[in-house]
Design a protein around this motif. Structure first.
Motif, PDB file in Angstrom:
ATOM      1  N   THR A   1       0.814  -1.209   0.000  1.00 42.15           N
ATOM      2  CA  THR A   1       0.000   0.000   0.000  1.00 42.15           C
ATOM      3  C   THR A   1       0.853   1.267   0.000  1.00 42.15           C
ATOM      4  N   MET A   2       2.166   1.110   0.150  1.00 41.58           N
ATOM      5  CA  MET A   2       3.077   2.261   0.256  1.00 41.58           C
ATOM      6  C   MET A   2       3.732   2.580  -1.083  1.00 41.58           C
ATOM      7  N   PRO A   3       4.136   3.835  -1.266  1.00 40.89           N
ATOM      8  CA  PRO A   3       4.950   4.184  -2.439  1.00 40.89           C
ATOM      9  C   PRO A   3       6.294   3.436  -2.360  1.00 40.89           C
ATOM     10  N   ALA A   4       6.916   3.200  -3.510  1.00 41.45           N
ATOM     11  CA  ALA A   4       8.149   2.398  -3.580  1.00 41.45           C
ATOM     12  C   ALA A   4       9.259   2.938  -2.689  1.00 41.45           C
ATOM     13  N   ASP A   5       9.471   4.251  -2.664  1.00 40.71           N
ATOM     14  CA  ASP A   5      10.567   4.787  -1.858  1.00 40.71           C
ATOM     15  C   ASP A   5      10.326   4.578  -0.361  1.00 40.71           C
ATOM     16  N   GLN A   6       9.089   4.740   0.059  1.00 36.67           N
ATOM     17  CA  GLN A   6       8.756   4.513   1.474  1.00 36.67           C
ATOM     18  C   GLN A   6       8.893   3.026   1.819  1.00 36.67           C
ATOM     19  N   ARG A   7       8.471   2.182   0.901  1.00 37.38           N
ATOM     20  CA  ARG A   7       8.559   0.733   1.089  1.00 37.38           C
ATOM     21  C   ARG A   7      10.010   0.318   1.304  1.00 37.38           C
ATOM     22  N   ASP A   8      10.919   0.822   0.474  1.00 39.05           N
ATOM     23  CA  ASP A   8      12.334   0.478   0.611  1.00 39.05           C
ATOM     24  C   ASP A   8      12.897   0.959   1.941  1.00 39.05           C
ATOM     25  N   LYS A   9      12.485   2.143   2.387  1.00 37.15           N
ATOM     26  CA  LYS A   9      12.949   2.642   3.681  1.00 37.15           C
ATOM     27  C   LYS A   9      12.507   1.725   4.818  1.00 37.15           C
ATOM     28  N   VAL A  10      11.282   1.257   4.754  1.00 34.38           N
ATOM     29  CA  VAL A  10      10.776   0.353   5.800  1.00 34.38           C
ATOM     30  C   VAL A  10      11.538  -0.970   5.768  1.00 34.38           C
ATOM     31  N   ILE A  11      11.731  -1.524   4.573  1.00 32.98           N
ATOM     32  CA  ILE A  11      12.438  -2.810   4.454  1.00 32.98           C
ATOM     33  C   ILE A  11      13.871  -2.690   4.977  1.00 32.98           C
ATOM     34  N   ASP A  12      14.489  -1.526   4.762  1.00 30.97           N
ATOM     35  CA  ASP A  12      15.874  -1.316   5.207  1.00 30.97           C
ATOM     36  C   ASP A  12      15.968  -0.757   6.628  1.00 30.97           C
ATOM     37  N   SER A  13      14.846  -0.598   7.287  1.00 27.01           N
ATOM     38  CA  SER A  13      14.836  -0.012   8.629  1.00 27.01           C
ATOM     39  C   SER A  13      15.407  -0.983   9.669  1.00 27.01           C
ATOM     40  N   PRO A  14      15.936  -0.448  10.766  1.00 27.53           N
ATOM     41  CA  PRO A  14      16.434  -1.314  11.849  1.00 27.53           C
ATOM     42  C   PRO A  14      15.352  -2.268  12.371  1.00 27.53           C
ATOM     43  N   ARG A  15      14.117  -1.802  12.429  1.00 24.54           N
ATOM     44  CA  ARG A  15      13.022  -2.665  12.904  1.00 24.54           C
ATOM     45  C   ARG A  15      12.869  -3.896  12.018  1.00 24.54           C
ATOM     46  N   PHE A  16      12.857  -3.686  10.691  1.00 23.64           N
ATOM     47  CA  PHE A  16      12.727  -4.825   9.779  1.00 23.64           C
ATOM     48  C   PHE A  16      13.968  -5.714   9.837  1.00 23.64           C
ATOM     49  N   LYS A  17      15.130  -5.102  10.004  1.00 19.01           N
ATOM     50  CA  LYS A  17      16.356  -5.902  10.101  1.00 19.01           C
ATOM     51  C   LYS A  17      16.335  -6.776  11.340  1.00 19.01           C
ATOM     52  N   ASP A  18      15.686  -6.310  12.408  1.00 22.88           N
ATOM     53  CA  ASP A  18      15.542  -7.121  13.617  1.00 22.88           C
ATOM     54  C   ASP A  18      14.491  -8.217  13.447  1.00 22.88           C
ATOM     55  N   MET A  19      13.465  -7.900  12.686  1.00 19.90           N
ATOM     56  CA  MET A  19      12.340  -8.835  12.525  1.00 19.90           C
ATOM     57  C   MET A  19      12.589  -9.911  11.483  1.00 19.90           C
ATOM     58  N   PHE A  20      13.343  -9.571  10.425  1.00 17.45           N
ATOM     59  CA  PHE A  20      13.483 -10.459   9.285  1.00 17.45           C
ATOM     60  C   PHE A  20      14.949 -10.675   8.943  1.00 17.45           C
ATOM     61  N   SER A  21      15.249 -11.873   8.465  1.00 15.78           N
ATOM     62  CA  SER A  21      16.606 -12.151   7.984  1.00 15.78           C
ATOM     63  C   SER A  21      16.830 -11.395   6.678  1.00 15.78           C
ATOM     64  N   ASP A  22      18.088 -11.323   6.243  1.00 18.35           N
ATOM     65  CA  ASP A  22      18.393 -10.679   4.957  1.00 18.35           C
ATOM     66  C   ASP A  22      17.631 -11.362   3.830  1.00 18.35           C
ATOM     67  N   GLN A  23      17.594 -12.696   3.863  1.00 20.15           N
ATOM     68  CA  GLN A  23      16.893 -13.447   2.822  1.00 20.15           C
ATOM     69  C   GLN A  23      15.394 -13.117   2.834  1.00 20.15           C
ATOM     70  N   GLU A  24      14.789 -13.066   4.017  1.00 18.98           N
ATOM     71  CA  GLU A  24      13.368 -12.751   4.101  1.00 18.98           C
ATOM     72  C   GLU A  24      13.092 -11.328   3.617  1.00 18.98           C
ATOM     73  N   ARG A  25      13.973 -10.387   3.949  1.00 17.41           N
ATOM     74  CA  ARG A  25      13.778  -9.010   3.498  1.00 17.41           C
ATOM     75  C   ARG A  25      13.872  -8.917   1.976  1.00 17.41           C
ATOM     76  N   GLU A  26      14.746  -9.696   1.367  1.00 17.11           N
ATOM     77  CA  GLU A  26      14.825  -9.698  -0.104  1.00 17.11           C
ATOM     78  C   GLU A  26      13.569 -10.311  -0.721  1.00 17.11           C
ATOM     79  N   MET A  27      13.022 -11.346  -0.075  1.00 18.71           N
ATOM     80  CA  MET A  27      11.752 -11.918  -0.549  1.00 18.71           C
ATOM     81  C   MET A  27      10.651 -10.863  -0.466  1.00 18.71           C
TER      82      MET A  27
END
Length: 158
Positions: free
Chosen positions: A108-134
């Motif tokens: 539901t987010m614009p692409a630039d915002q989506r990438d920021k969330v995926i690269d955020s410390p919170r997502f890095k804590d929640m998901f592995s690198d492989q999961e974040r790439e998926m």
């Protein structure tokens, strides 16, 4: 069904989905594209039709929408969707749910915002690198939105 269609993906199902199974079978038998299929392919379509007919109406609509969306993906996008889905199936069920929820929310987010969330410390804590790439790959695909029951499921069969 897809192989028995003349127009867009799901047209046959949309036209015949509310008929009793005997009338659906008659419609299949009268469909020239269906008659050209091998007996094994015909049985596979019958099985898929039976499965579809047993779904609740909302899930039927979601499936038809996914078929329509799938039809408009480029071959590269279809390949990417298959790869991401294949990787996701390798995850334990709890992780699959987390990843699909993240994908649904990020779409539901614009692409630039989506990438920021995926690269955020919170997502890095929640998901592995492989999961974040998926998640990144799936959230970039122009797929039909998921319903209340979670991500739309596997890519349609061609």
């Amino acid at each position: 069904m897809q192989a028995a269609q003349q127009g867009h993906a799901g047209d046959w199902l949309r036209r015949y989905k509310d008929l009793p199974s005997a009338e659906q079978e008659r419609a299949l038998q009268n469909d020239p594209a269906f008659r050209r299929l091998s007996p094994d392919q015909q049985q596979q379509l019958r099985n898929r039709l039976q499965h579809f007919s047993n779904l609740p109406p909302q899930q039927q609509i979601q499936m038809l929408n996914r078929m329509e969306t799938w039809e408009h993906l480029t071959p590269e996008q279809k390949n990417q969707a298959r790869q991401v889905y294949s990787q996701m199936r390798q995850l334990p069920p709890a992780r699959q749910r987390m990843v699909t929820t993240a994908v649904r929310d990020l779409r539901t987010m614009p692409a630039d915002q989506r990438d920021k969330v995926i690269d955020s410390p919170r997502f890095k804590d929640m998901f592995s690198d492989q999961e974040r790439e998926m998640i990144r790959g799936a959230s970039r695909l122009p797929l039909a939105p998921a319903g209340e029951g979670g991500e739309g499921g596997p890519p349609p069969q061609e």
